[in-house]
Design a protein around this motif. Structure first.
Motif, short mmCIF file in Angstrom:
data_model
loop_
_atom_site.label_atom_id
_atom_site.label_comp_id
_atom_site.label_asym_id
_atom_site.label_seq_id
_atom_site.Cartn_x
_atom_site.Cartn_y
_atom_site.Cartn_z
N PRO A 38 0.82 -1.21 0.00
CA PRO A 38 0.00 0.00 0.00
C PRO A 38 0.86 1.26 0.00
CG PRO A 38 -0.02 -1.01 2.18
CD PRO A 38 0.73 -1.94 1.27
N THR A 61 -0.97 4.26 0.64
CA THR A 61 -2.02 5.17 1.07
C THR A 61 -1.61 6.05 2.25
OG1 THR A 61 -2.98 3.42 2.43
CG2 THR A 61 -3.86 3.70 0.21
N THR A 102 2.33 10.08 -0.01
CA THR A 102 2.14 10.29 -1.44
C THR A 102 3.02 9.32 -2.23
OG1 THR A 102 3.88 11.94 -1.73
CG2 THR A 102 1.70 12.74 -1.03
N THR A 156 -1.74 6.71 -9.74
CA THR A 156 -1.80 6.09 -8.42
C THR A 156 -1.12 4.72 -8.34
OG1 THR A 156 -3.94 5.03 -8.86
CG2 THR A 156 -3.97 7.27 -7.90
N TYR A 157 -0.40 4.32 -9.39
CA TYR A 157 0.20 2.98 -9.40
C TYR A 157 1.58 3.06 -10.03
CZ TYR A 157 0.15 -2.14 -9.47
OH TYR A 157 0.41 -3.47 -9.24
N ALA A 209 4.97 5.75 3.91
CA ALA A 209 3.55 5.38 3.86
C ALA A 209 3.14 4.55 5.06
CB ALA A 209 3.25 4.60 2.58
#
Length: 114
Positions: A13, A15, A18, A40-41, A105
């Motif tokens: 993840p 999330t 950034t 986002t990937y 993250a």
């Protein structure tokens, strides 16, 4: 050749921070490179082996990605300088040594070296 049933990919993840910050961290700490697939990937290709830990006192609560280092002290410094939080300083374990850190993250990883 890819074989059915073999570990092939690790998706973590992003999330808790950034994506750009995570990419900058792993680039600075470990010289990783990335291929973006949309905003986002982002994919990386950095190797994969694995194990299971059945000792409840030693087993991580979540899967623990473990990286290798040829120079554990230098890598610990690189992780800290890139913004990683060292949560377990270098410690011995059977046959080697390692440390644990948390990335921007919030993912916990370990680094081991001989």
């Amino acid at each position: 050749m890819k074989l059915s049933g073999k570990l092939d990919y690790l998706e973590m993840p992003a999330t808790g921070g950034t994506l750009d910050r995570l990419k900058a961290f792993y680039s600075a700490a470990f010289a990783w490179s990335f291929t973006d697939y949309g905003p986002t990937y982002s994919a990386f290709s950095e190797g994969l082996d694995g194990s299971f830990q059945a000792d409840s006192d030693e087993a991580p609560a979540k899967p623990l990605p473990v990286l290798y280092s040829q120079d554990l002290e230098d890598t610990l410094d690189a992780v800290a300088n890139a913004g990683g939080a060292i949560v377990r300083p270098i410690f011995p374990f059977p046959g080697s040594r390692r440390f644990h850190f948390v990335d921007p993250a919030g993912n916990e990883l370990a680094v081991w070296g001989e």
